[in-house]
Design a protein around this motif. Structure first.
Motif: not given
Length: 510
Positions: A308, A311-312, A483
């Motif tokens: 995660e 991703r971000r 997500d």
């Protein structure tokens, strides 16, 4: 070839605890002796004896030398092995005296009779003969070290060897000693410790090993070997976890427990006549409850959260979320550690071992049936269960998918447990294909379970017993959950495809 047998219960403890044992009232006897003992273990350069499940050693005690050949490593705690022992003139093996052992045959097949020292042990040994119940037991206390070219390791153990009588009294003595001294079941012979040093596998997590059993084994013999293999894996990883706390060791502890409880489930038709079976299985589940949350956090912190954050990378709340969960991780690991250090845990494992070896279940008629027939019926039953529960897998709710996952896991463990009952090239090939298909289904179901686990971890942030998460952390948690959920449909489709493939695979046991 018949041979004298050694029935020996191996227990481990720390140095101070060994001193307490030496002074224990149950181990006091006028026949006691204390000596320094040096032992050298021999094998061919390519370890032909080890490969054949044999150990060859020469032991020096005072000015006397004794050569010993032993078979097998045993399972957990109770070592029941063939043993050939004979005096020799010096520190090296006398090949002429090995004629009645399996050694000459092994060396002949290996094409070389050269034997070289592989490692050694040096211990201060205290022995005393103990009467307990109707048995006569030799209690041996060893403190010293294993020495090898790759390094040394400490050695501190109690061995209770049955001189006469029944194993029940052997366990009764061990349980009485464990009431006052922290004893743990030993699962490695001194030779295994030496080879582990040479292999560079000292204190490392251990995966489940294949369960060796004769093709003509009885149901009772099969269950005993399977349960001991699970207990062995548990103890090997417990030792590693207590020393270094690596997440993989905790994972393998949980695997060993799942395998053990699956064995109870697979053999339920045999064990249900002994009420201790269900009681022990439930007690193991209760005591090890903290292990689940600890493993869930391991997976989340090592896999879910890093993915995660990748991703971000600009989401600030993820750093706060990681700090929050790392603090929780330390707390639950402390709970796991306290369970493994508790007297209740040590006694439970010793009770379990005693029940495996001497429990009432062993005298039940069903235990005498052929294991091969029982295995086929059991695998058929669980295969049907997976097939039925997994229909329309991509349309099942999470609870129904969980039931499929549990049934598939038990079928997988059963396939691994019973593999040795179906030897031969054809059965081996089918077994490999079957387990591969099962593994594929388990992987996809496991990934779906990880999504559910991630939701559970996120929900734990709102635990009323802890401090509430701040807005930034709560937002990051919700974002992570969303997500992850986006992956569910693709995983469901793959799981359904894997289930269909498994249904088409031919059973290796038929």
């Amino acid at each position: 070839m018949s041979a004298p047998r050694e029935v020996e219960l191996k227990l481990e403890c720390g140095g101070p605890d060994l001193a307490a044992l030496a002074a224990h009232p149950l181990l006091q006897d006028a026949e006691g002796a204390r000596d320094l003992i040096a032992t050298t273990y021999f094998d061919t350069p390519d370890e032909a004896l080890r490969e054949a499940g044999l150990t060859l050693r020469v032991r020096r005690r005072n000015e006397r030398f004794v050569q010993t050949v032993k078979t097998g490593e045993g399972g957990a705690g109770l070592f029941d092995r063939a043993e050939w022992e004979m005096p020799v003139a010096g520190e090296t093996p006398d090949l002429a005296l090995l004629a009645e052992t399996p050694v000459p045959e092994v060396l002949g097949k290996a094409g070389a009779a050269d034997l070289v020292p592989r490692f050694a042990t040096v211990v201060m040994r205290s022995e005393r003969s103990v009467g307990y119940g109707a048995a006569r037991i030799l209690a041996t206390l060893d403190e010293g070290r294993v020495e090898s070219a790759a390094g040394d390791s400490p050695l501190c153990e109690l061995e209770l060897e049955l001189a006469e009588g029944s194993p029940g009294d052997l366990f009764a003595l061990a349980q009485a000693l464990a009431e006052t001294v922290p004893l743990r079941i030993g699962v490695r012979a001194k030779s295994a410790r030496g080879f582990a040093l040479l292999d560079g596998k000292g204190l490392r997590p251990s995966k489940a090993e294949p369960v060796a059993m004769p093709e003509d084994a009885s149901v009772g013999e099969a269950f005993r070997l399977i349960a001991l293999a699970c207990l062995r894996q548990l103890r090997l990883n417990e030792e590693v976890f207590l020393a270094h706390r690596p997440p993989e060791a905790l994972h393998q502890i949980r695997v060993s427990i799942r395998r053990l409880r699956s064995a109870f489930s697979l053999f339920k038709p045999v064990l249900e006549g002994d009420p201790r079976a269900a009681a022990l299985s439930e007690e193991i589940k209760r005591v090890t409850e903290p292990f689940g949350p600890a493993r869930n956090l391991d997976v989340f912190l090592a896999t879910t959260l890093p993915a995660e954050m990748e991703r971000r990378p600009d989401e600030p709340g993820l750093t706060a979320l990681r700090a929050r969960l790392e603090a929780e991780h330390a707390r639950v690991y402390a709970r796991v550690f306290s369970v493994l250090e508790a007297p209740e845990w040590r006694v439970l494992l010793l009770d379990l071992l005693a029940w495996i070896e001497t429990g009432a279940w062993r005298a039940l008629p069903a235990a005498n049936a052929p294991a091969q027939d029982f295995a086929a019926e059991t695998l058929d039953r669980f295969r049907r269960r997976v097939k039925k529960r997994g229909r329309h897998l991509d349309h099942l709710d999470p609870e129904e998918r969980h039931r499929v996952r549990i049934a598939a896991k038990k079928l997988r463990y059963g396939a691994e447990f019973f593999a040795a009952l179906y030897p031969g090239k054809k059965a081996g090939k089918r077994h490999k294909t079957f387990v591969s298909a099962l593994s594929d289904l388990q992987d996809h179901l496991g990934a779906l379970n990880d999504l559910a686990t991630a939701h559970h971890v996120m929900a734990s942030l709102a635990d009323p017993e802890g401090a509430p998460a701040d807005g930034q952390t709560a937002f990051a948690a919700g974002l992570t959950a969303a997500d992850n959920e986006a992956q569910a449909d693709a995983l469901l489709a793959k799981a359904a495809e894997a289930h269909a493939d498994l249904v088409d695979v031919k059973p290796f046991w038929r």
